[in-house]
Design a protein around this motif. Structure first.
Motif, PDB file in Angstrom:
ATOM      1  N   PHE A  14       0.837  -1.204   0.000  1.00  0.00           N
ATOM      2  CA  PHE A  14       0.000   0.000   0.000  1.00  0.00           C
ATOM      3  C   PHE A  14       0.871   1.253   0.000  1.00  0.00           C
ATOM      4  O   PHE A  14       0.648   2.181  -0.786  1.00  0.00           O
ATOM      5  CB  PHE A  14      -0.924   0.000   1.219  1.00  0.00           C
ATOM      6  CG  PHE A  14      -1.631   1.302   1.458  1.00  0.00           C
ATOM      7  CD1 PHE A  14      -2.863   1.573   0.862  1.00  0.00           C
ATOM      8  CD2 PHE A  14      -1.063   2.279   2.280  1.00  0.00           C
ATOM      9  CE1 PHE A  14      -3.504   2.784   1.071  1.00  0.00           C
ATOM     10  CE2 PHE A  14      -1.707   3.495   2.494  1.00  0.00           C
ATOM     11  CZ  PHE A  14      -2.930   3.741   1.887  1.00  0.00           C
ATOM     12  N   LYS A  15       1.849   1.298   0.882  1.00  0.00           N
ATOM     13  CA  LYS A  15       2.700   2.489   0.976  1.00  0.00           C
ATOM     14  C   LYS A  15       3.530   2.689  -0.289  1.00  0.00           C
ATOM     15  O   LYS A  15       3.731   3.821  -0.736  1.00  0.00           O
ATOM     16  CB  LYS A  15       3.595   2.396   2.220  1.00  0.00           C
ATOM     17  CG  LYS A  15       2.805   2.483   3.514  1.00  0.00           C
ATOM     18  CD  LYS A  15       3.673   2.833   4.713  1.00  0.00           C
ATOM     19  CE  LYS A  15       4.322   1.651   5.331  1.00  0.00           C
ATOM     20  NZ  LYS A  15       4.977   1.979   6.622  1.00  0.00           N
ATOM     21  N   HIS A  16       3.979   1.560  -0.852  1.00  0.00           N
ATOM     22  CA  HIS A  16       4.733   1.643  -2.106  1.00  0.00           C
ATOM     23  C   HIS A  16       3.861   2.225  -3.225  1.00  0.00           C
ATOM     24  O   HIS A  16       4.273   3.141  -3.945  1.00  0.00           O
ATOM     25  CB  HIS A  16       5.241   0.250  -2.487  1.00  0.00           C
ATOM     26  CG  HIS A  16       5.770   0.154  -3.870  1.00  0.00           C
ATOM     27  ND1 HIS A  16       7.036   0.589  -4.224  1.00  0.00           N
ATOM     28  CD2 HIS A  16       5.202  -0.335  -5.017  1.00  0.00           C
ATOM     29  CE1 HIS A  16       7.225   0.385  -5.508  1.00  0.00           C
ATOM     30  NE2 HIS A  16       6.136  -0.177  -6.025  1.00  0.00           N
ATOM     31  N   LEU A  17       2.642   1.699  -3.380  1.00  0.00           N
ATOM     32  CA  LEU A  17       1.740   2.174  -4.430  1.00  0.00           C
ATOM     33  C   LEU A  17       1.278   3.600  -4.172  1.00  0.00           C
ATOM     34  O   LEU A  17       1.073   4.374  -5.123  1.00  0.00           O
ATOM     35  CB  LEU A  17       0.528   1.244  -4.551  1.00  0.00           C
ATOM     36  CG  LEU A  17       0.742  -0.110  -5.213  1.00  0.00           C
ATOM     37  CD1 LEU A  17      -0.594  -0.828  -5.368  1.00  0.00           C
ATOM     38  CD2 LEU A  17       1.403   0.031  -6.576  1.00  0.00           C
ATOM     39  N   TYR A  18       1.085   3.950  -2.921  1.00  0.00           N
ATOM     40  CA  TYR A  18       0.646   5.305  -2.578  1.00  0.00           C
ATOM     41  C   TYR A  18       1.629   6.338  -3.134  1.00  0.00           C
ATOM     42  O   TYR A  18       1.238   7.308  -3.816  1.00  0.00           O
ATOM     43  CB  TYR A  18       0.531   5.436  -1.061  1.00  0.00           C
ATOM     44  CG  TYR A  18       0.079   6.780  -0.559  1.00  0.00           C
ATOM     45  CD1 TYR A  18       0.995   7.788  -0.240  1.00  0.00           C
ATOM     46  CD2 TYR A  18      -1.273   7.054  -0.381  1.00  0.00           C
ATOM     47  CE1 TYR A  18       0.583   9.021   0.225  1.00  0.00           C
ATOM     48  CE2 TYR A  18      -1.696   8.294   0.087  1.00  0.00           C
ATOM     49  CZ  TYR A  18      -0.768   9.272   0.395  1.00  0.00           C
ATOM     50  OH  TYR A  18      -1.189  10.488   0.857  1.00  0.00           O
TER      51      TYR A  18
END
Length: 521
Positions: A363-367
């Motif tokens: 999630f943090k990577h894609l965000y």
């Protein structure tokens, strides 16, 4: 049925194996019966001084339902056990009540009290006993099923050692056949077999026209050589970590100082070990491959859902107090080697990874990746950058590891802060006609409609997430808040684990990024 089956070769193998189940478990009770084949396993405790008497006989010390617990004799004298030489460990109970016969197996109270075991009950026939350590963590010790009981060997060995007793596993196997194949060349026997671990009789005969193969005997579990508690972690040096389980159910510990740098020996930890660092995001940094502060950087595999693999030698980087913290979460695993593909490709093969596997890190990577692509497309960020004072929220975001409402609320609030609260309303309303008092999510919906995007499922999720935040997380809950109640129903709060609910929130947030990227970027 072939000859080897009739001769009970597979059962003899069970005896020689000591009734051990994989991963340190021991089978101590089982019963199955039909017209052709039957199996019975039971158990008892024998005082050491009477071992010779009982180890030279194939007769069972105790039979099903005849444990001899608590008797009053003719002279009105009370006796806890019928036989002072033998102590029951299990009790098969049967009650003929009005609505039928009720049967179940009980475990001796002495053993339960010795470890202060916690009992989790599905019903009387299905129970699990746990040892609860100083950190409130549970370790299965005994599993009771309707006709089967298994116990973790290390707990049993410690118990009989402290009590100066042997543990007997009594067994009976029988096969009955009216006819046999002519080419079997069957030999009738009535023979005893024994060694230091067992004594049994194997009888093969024709009894009134029925061929019978029957094994009856006992297997002996010896106490440990010295009296010491396997559960007293003060006996272990803090720098020793678990690298496996041996054939006796004992954990194998090794000091990283004695491990060759060239070896790939891994030790494993519960995911909860990282909570300490997530809760202090100003001091610690956590990513897919490490946890670090200004004093150390420990290489880890942070891409699996429930465990953290660490190379044994890498633990040498930790200060002593940090080793103690990690040790309390150290666990054995059943697989010989369990790593994420991301860690293996990057840290073992040396190939750079594309994205994390763990859903919170993904999630943090894609965000970040999505926000960069959006800026490149439109010249402004969809999610406004965090102020420096708020950056800790992003660093501390993670999938909760326990079914804890406080942790759930904290992490879910962070997701809302990063997504719904950070929508760049100033930019998305440009060139769009809006009704008065239109709120943020509705403004975003109008923006997407202006781009010919109609995604009702996406906005249903966002509105319920916002209602959850407003009615349960950011403010005190109120029964009059209908929107919050709808959100609780949407996420099925009454029937689901909070970890699973948060996974859903992560997944649907990730789907939001991918949907927008597919249609707009």
């Amino acid at each position: 049925m072939n000859l080897e089956t009739f001769l009970l070769k597979d059962k003899i193998q069970e005896i020689e194996n000591g009734f051990k189940i994989k991963n340190g478990w021991l089978l101590i009770c089982e019963s199955t019966y039909d017209e052709i084949e039957s199996k019975g396993i039971y158990c008892a405790l024998i005082k050491n001084k009477y071992l010779e008497k009982y180890s030279s006989s194939h007769s069972w010390p105790i039979n099903y339902g005849y444990e001899g617990k608590s008797n009053v004799y003719g002279d009105n004298s009370y006796q806890t056990y019928d036989n002072e030489e033998v102590e029951p460990f299990l009790f098969r109970k049967s009650f003929n009540i009005k609505d039928g016969i009720k049967k179940y197996i009980d475990v001796g109270e002495e053993f339960i009290l010795f470890y202060r075991l916690f009992e989790e009950v599905a019903d009387k026939q299905n129970r699990v006993y746990y040892f609860v350590n100083d950190y409130g963590e549970l370790d299965e010790v005994i599993v009771v099923e309707p006709n089967k009981v298994k116990i973790k060997l290390k707990y049993l060995k410690e118990y009989i050692t402290m009590r100066d007793m042997h543990f007997f596993i009594s067994f009976e196997y029988m096969i009955l056949r009216k006819t046999i194949d002519k080419d079997w060349n069957l030999e009738f026997i009535d023979k005893d077999f024994s060694n230091e671990n067992y004594f049994y009789n194997h009888l093969i005969r024709n009894d009134m026209g029925t061929y019978q193969s029957w094994i009856l005997g006992n297997y002996f579990i010896k106490p440990n050589v010295s009296k010491r508690s396997y559960l007293d972690f003060d006996n272990f040096h803090c720098e020793e970590f678990i690298i496996g389980i041996d054939e006796n159910g004992e954990i194998i510990l090794k000091n990283p100082k004695y491990e060759s740098k060239g070896n790939f020996t891994f030790t494993y930890f519960k995911k909860e070990v990282l909570n300490k660092y997530y809760n202090n995001p100003i001091e610690y940094e956590i990513d897919s491959f490490s946890v670090s502060n200004k004093y150390f950087r420990l290489k880890i595999d942070n891409n699996l859902e429930n465990i953290i693999p660490v190379l044994l030698t890498d633990l040498l980087i930790l200060p002593e107090n940090e080793q103690l913290h990690w040790k309390q979460y150290n666990i054995p695993i059943t697989e010989d080697l369990k790593l994420s593909s991301t860690y293996y490709k990057t840290m073992i093969l040396g190939n750079w990874y594309e994205s994390p596997e763990s859903i919170d890190l993904y999630f943090k990577h894609l965000y970040n990746d999505f926000n960069k692509k959006w800026y490149q497309k439109f010249g402004w960020n969809l999610y406004k950058p965090l102020a420096k004072e708020d950056e800790f929220n992003f660093k501390a975001l993670h999938l909760i590891t326990e079914n804890n409402i406080k942790s759930f609320c904290e992490q879910t609030l962070t997701i809302v802060k990063l997504t719904i609260d950070r929508i760049n309303e100033k930019e998305i309303v440009k060139g769009i006609e809006l009704e008065p008092n239109t709120k943020g999510i509705s403004k975003f919906q109008k923006f997407l409609e202006s781009k010919n995007m109609d995604i009702p499922d996406l906005f249903e999720f966002l509105r319920h997430l916002q209602s959850l935040r407003s009615g349960l997380i950011a403010h005190t809950f109120s029964n009059s808040n209908k929107e919050c109640k709808k959100a609780l129903e949407y996420f099925n709060f009454n029937e689901r684990n909070l970890i699973d609910i948060q996974k859903e929130i992560f997944k649907k947030s990730i789907r939001t990024f991918s949907t927008l990227e597919t249609h707009l970027l």
